[in-house]
Design an enzyme around this catalytic site. Structure first.
Site, PDB file in Angstrom:
ATOM      1  N   CYS A 113       0.908  -1.218  -0.103  1.00 31.94           N
ATOM      2  CA  CYS A 113       0.042   0.078  -0.026  1.00 31.94           C
ATOM      3  C   CYS A 113       0.801   1.146   0.122  1.00 31.94           C
ATOM      4  O   CYS A 113       0.273   2.401  -0.136  1.00 31.94           O
ATOM      5  CB  CYS A 113      -0.889   0.135   1.333  1.00 31.94           C
ATOM      6  SG  CYS A 113      -2.048  -1.373   1.053  1.00 31.94           S
ATOM      7  N   HIS A 254      -3.260   6.865   2.056  1.00 29.03           N
ATOM      8  CA  HIS A 254      -3.894   5.469   1.564  1.00 29.03           C
ATOM      9  C   HIS A 254      -5.142   5.383   2.385  1.00 29.03           C
ATOM     10  O   HIS A 254      -5.399   5.540   3.577  1.00 29.03           O
ATOM     11  CB  HIS A 254      -2.801   4.685   1.985  1.00 29.03           C
ATOM     12  CG  HIS A 254      -3.297   3.217   1.762  1.00 29.03           C
ATOM     13  ND1 HIS A 254      -3.744   2.822   0.847  1.00 29.03           N
ATOM     14  CD2 HIS A 254      -3.381   2.196   3.029  1.00 29.03           C
ATOM     15  CE1 HIS A 254      -4.256   1.502   0.970  1.00 29.03           C
ATOM     16  NE2 HIS A 254      -3.833   1.162   2.490  1.00 29.03           N
ATOM     17  N   ASN A 284     -10.303  -0.479   0.129  1.00 28.70           N
ATOM     18  CA  ASN A 284      -8.755  -0.381   0.265  1.00 28.70           C
ATOM     19  C   ASN A 284      -8.350  -1.080  -1.167  1.00 28.70           C
ATOM     20  O   ASN A 284      -8.231  -2.242  -0.932  1.00 28.70           O
ATOM     21  CB  ASN A 284      -8.334  -0.851   1.485  1.00 28.70           C
ATOM     22  CG  ASN A 284      -6.883  -0.950   1.599  1.00 28.70           C
ATOM     23  OD1 ASN A 284      -6.070  -0.654   0.646  1.00 28.70           O
ATOM     24  ND2 ASN A 284      -6.262  -1.298   2.592  1.00 28.70           N
TER      25      ASN A 284
HETATM   26  O1  UT7 Z   1      -3.570  -1.114   3.723  1.00 26.18           O
HETATM   27  C1  UT7 Z   1      -3.486  -1.685   5.182  1.00 26.18           C
HETATM   28  C2  UT7 Z   1      -4.446  -2.759   5.294  1.00 26.18           C
HETATM   29  N1  UT7 Z   1      -4.878  -2.981   6.585  1.00 26.18           N
HETATM   30  C3  UT7 Z   1      -5.666  -1.832   7.464  1.00 26.18           C
HETATM   31  O2  UT7 Z   1      -5.830  -0.943   7.209  1.00 26.18           O
HETATM   32  C4  UT7 Z   1      -6.125  -2.738   8.461  1.00 26.18           C
HETATM   33  C5  UT7 Z   1      -6.255  -1.656   9.881  1.00 26.18           C
HETATM   34  N2  UT7 Z   1      -7.263  -2.056  10.836  1.00 26.18           N
HETATM   35  C6  UT7 Z   1      -8.475  -1.861  10.873  1.00 26.18           C
HETATM   36  O3  UT7 Z   1      -9.091  -1.122   9.949  1.00 26.18           O
HETATM   37  C7  UT7 Z   1      -9.454  -2.302  11.833  1.00 26.18           C
HETATM   38  O4  UT7 Z   1      -8.562  -2.834  12.887  1.00 26.18           O
HETATM   39  C8  UT7 Z   1     -10.269  -3.354  11.417  1.00 26.18           C
HETATM   40  C9  UT7 Z   1     -11.416  -2.626  10.488  1.00 26.18           C
HETATM   41  C10 UT7 Z   1      -9.781  -4.384  10.586  1.00 26.18           C
HETATM   42  C11 UT7 Z   1     -11.044  -4.019  12.379  1.00 26.18           C
HETATM   43  O5  UT7 Z   1     -11.694  -3.199  13.289  1.00 26.18           O
HETATM   44  P1  UT7 Z   1     -11.618  -2.933  14.889  1.00 26.18           P
HETATM   45  O6  UT7 Z   1     -12.569  -1.910  15.389  1.00 26.18           O
HETATM   46  O7  UT7 Z   1     -10.236  -3.122  15.407  1.00 26.18           O
HETATM   47  O8  UT7 Z   1     -12.299  -4.501  15.296  1.00 26.18           O
HETATM   48  P2  UT7 Z   1     -11.800  -5.717  15.907  1.00 26.18           P
HETATM   49  O9  UT7 Z   1     -10.845  -6.474  15.315  1.00 26.18           O
HETATM   50  O10 UT7 Z   1     -11.508  -5.126  17.389  1.00 26.18           O
HETATM   51  O11 UT7 Z   1     -13.195  -6.660  16.305  1.00 26.18           O
HETATM   52  C12 UT7 Z   1     -14.195  -6.122  17.190  1.00 26.18           C
HETATM   53  C13 UT7 Z   1     -15.252  -7.276  16.883  1.00 26.18           C
HETATM   54  C14 UT7 Z   1     -14.693  -8.610  16.920  1.00 26.18           C
HETATM   55  O12 UT7 Z   1     -15.767  -9.323  17.806  1.00 26.18           O
HETATM   56  P3  UT7 Z   1     -15.647  -9.521  19.377  1.00 26.18           P
HETATM   57  O13 UT7 Z   1     -14.375 -10.370  19.630  1.00 26.18           O
HETATM   58  O14 UT7 Z   1     -15.497  -8.103  19.997  1.00 26.18           O
HETATM   59  O15 UT7 Z   1     -16.831 -10.242  19.844  1.00 26.18           O
HETATM   60  C15 UT7 Z   1     -14.824  -9.117  15.839  1.00 26.18           C
HETATM   61  O16 UT7 Z   1     -14.919 -10.510  15.491  1.00 26.18           O
HETATM   62  O17 UT7 Z   1     -15.904  -7.074  15.620  1.00 26.18           O
HETATM   63  C16 UT7 Z   1     -15.788  -8.639  14.987  1.00 26.18           C
HETATM   64  N3  UT7 Z   1     -15.750  -8.425  13.662  1.00 26.18           N
HETATM   65  C17 UT7 Z   1     -16.697  -8.129  12.868  1.00 26.18           C
HETATM   66  N4  UT7 Z   1     -17.975  -7.996  12.917  1.00 26.18           N
HETATM   67  C18 UT7 Z   1     -18.901  -8.077  11.879  1.00 26.18           C
HETATM   68  C19 UT7 Z   1     -14.589  -8.229  12.852  1.00 26.18           C
HETATM   69  N5  UT7 Z   1     -14.926  -8.165  11.481  1.00 26.18           N
HETATM   70  C20 UT7 Z   1     -16.316  -8.067  11.546  1.00 26.18           C
HETATM   71  C21 UT7 Z   1     -17.046  -7.908  10.527  1.00 26.18           C
HETATM   72  N6  UT7 Z   1     -18.182  -7.997  10.751  1.00 26.18           N
HETATM   73  N7  UT7 Z   1     -16.729  -7.852   9.049  1.00 26.18           N
END
Ligand code: UT7
Length: 329
Positions: A113, A254, A284
């Site tokens: 990226c 980005h 993305n």
């Molecule tokens: O080019 C670089 C590429 N990568 C990135 O930019 C990633 C950067 N990171 C992020 O954007 C965020 O960390 C994410 C969007 C990937 C995740 O957001 P978050 O607020 O950090 O969520 P989390 O991983 O803490 O997950 C919170 C909850 C979890 O459930 P529990 O454990 O709290 O019950 C996940 O299982 O949300 C759940 N979850 C979802 N629920 C519905 C994770 N993905 C999803 C989903 N739909 N797609």
């Protein structure tokens, strides 16, 4: 000899099909509500098996050349920033043939990226040393090929697309400052890893045969990395340019997550109206996000000649970089 450079044209291309969050909810256990509040993404374009990275890149390139009013045969160098080439040996030459840039040397550059920003700085070295006059820089990715479509934590984030710019030698240097960084110790946070099995050949010699695994990502780590490192590197590039955030017209990051854009802008004290965002419609698109968003904002008439843009790419490697430049068309 002109040893400066100007960014004089942009173009972009997206696949035909788009998939919105409701559509994604039919594939994995997610919802429009979760995706849009956690990422800002509402829809993304996805390439069909008939749409290649080279084709999308060629369309973006032709659009950029036509805005720049530069003929394909006047291009000296084509740099393709991508992590998803059609051919592991590189796809830049296919694009060269497709657009008829017969005098250009063409090669791929892989920095995930960060690829577009790394590519811009690479292009600048060739121009500033007087080696090449016209460079076509493309940022393109078809990450849908490498997404694990059963992993809701990552598949909701990515989309496909291509963007391009034309950089030209110029008396005045409109690349005002830059900074690039890598930290391979954090490689495990985000990768598309090759995995192979041992295949015995003869005489005790074994080789590995396999393919790449789907995207593996530690979302929280990448998020933390981005909101800490990106403001830092933008400040560093601005310092080199002898500018402050007050001097920039646009913050072009980005497009990984709207929350990252907001957090970085807040840390840099850049008001929301200066922050370019098209993540809602594209998701993305990796190396393509910056030129795609740049092109859309130029064509909508927001970015004006002479505007100062602070661009920053960040992602796998981990790698991150920033470039401060003035738009010159
Ligand atoms: O080019 C670089 C590429 N990568 C990135 O930019 C990633 C950067 N990171 C992020 O954007 C965020 O960390 C994410 C969007 C990937 C995740 O957001 P978050 O607020 O950090 O969520 P989390 O991983 O803490 O997950 C919170 C909850 C979890 O459930 P529990 O454990 O709290 O019950 C996940 O299982 O949300 C759940 N979850 C979802 N629920 C519905 C994770 N993905 C999803 C989903 N739909 N797609």
């Amino acid at each position: 000899m002109a040893t400066g450079l100007a960014v004089i044209g942009s173009g972009s291309a997206a696949p035909k099909a788009s998939l919105n969050n409701d559509g994604l909810s039919k594939i994995v256990d997610t919802s429009d509500e979760w995706i849009s509040t956690r990422t800002g993404i509402r829809s993304r374009y996805l390439a069909s098996p008939q749409e290649s990275l080279s084709q999308l890149s060629a369309i973006a390139a032709q659009n950029a050349l036509s805005m720049a009013q530069v003929g394909a045969t006047d291009i000296d160098l084509i740099l393709l920033a991508t992590s998803t080439p059609d051919d592991l040996f590189g796809s830049a030459c296919q694009i060269q043939a497709e657009i008829g840039a017969k005098h250009a040397v063409a090669f791929d550059l892989t920095a995930a990226c960060s690829g577009f920003v790394f590519g811009m700085i690479t292009a600048a070295q060739f121009i500033r040393t007087g080696v090449y006059r016209n460079v076509l820089l493309i940022g393109a990715d078809v990450l849908s090929r490498w997404v694990d479509w059963t992993d809701r934590r990552s598949c909701v984030l990515f989309g496909d697309g291509a963007g391009a710019v034309v950089l030209q030698a110029n008396e005045i240097d409109h690349l005002l400052g830059f900074a690039l960084h890598s930290d391979g110790c954090l490689h495990d946070c985000l990768n598309v890893q090759y995995q192979g099995e041992s295949r015995p050949l003869t005489g005790g010699i074994n080789v590995s045969q396999g393919t790449y695994q789907p995207i593996s990502m530690n979302g929280k780590e990448v998020y933390r990395f981005a909101v800490n490192r990106v403001p830092e590197i933008v400040e560093k590039a601005l310092f080199q340019a002898e500018l402050t955030t007050d001097d920039i017209d646009w913050l072009l990051l980005h497009q990984a997550n709207q929350r990252i854009l907001d957090a970085v802008a807040k840390r840099l004290k850049v008001p929301a109206e200066k922050v370019i965002s098209n993540i809602a419609n594209y998701g993305n698109t990796s190396a393509a996000t910056i030129p795609l968003a740049l092109d859309a904002t130029v064509r909508q008439g927001y970015i004006q000649p002479g505007d100062t843009i602070a661009a920053s790419g960040f992602g796998a490697g981990l790698s991150w970089g920033a470039a401060i430049f003035q738009w010159q068309r």
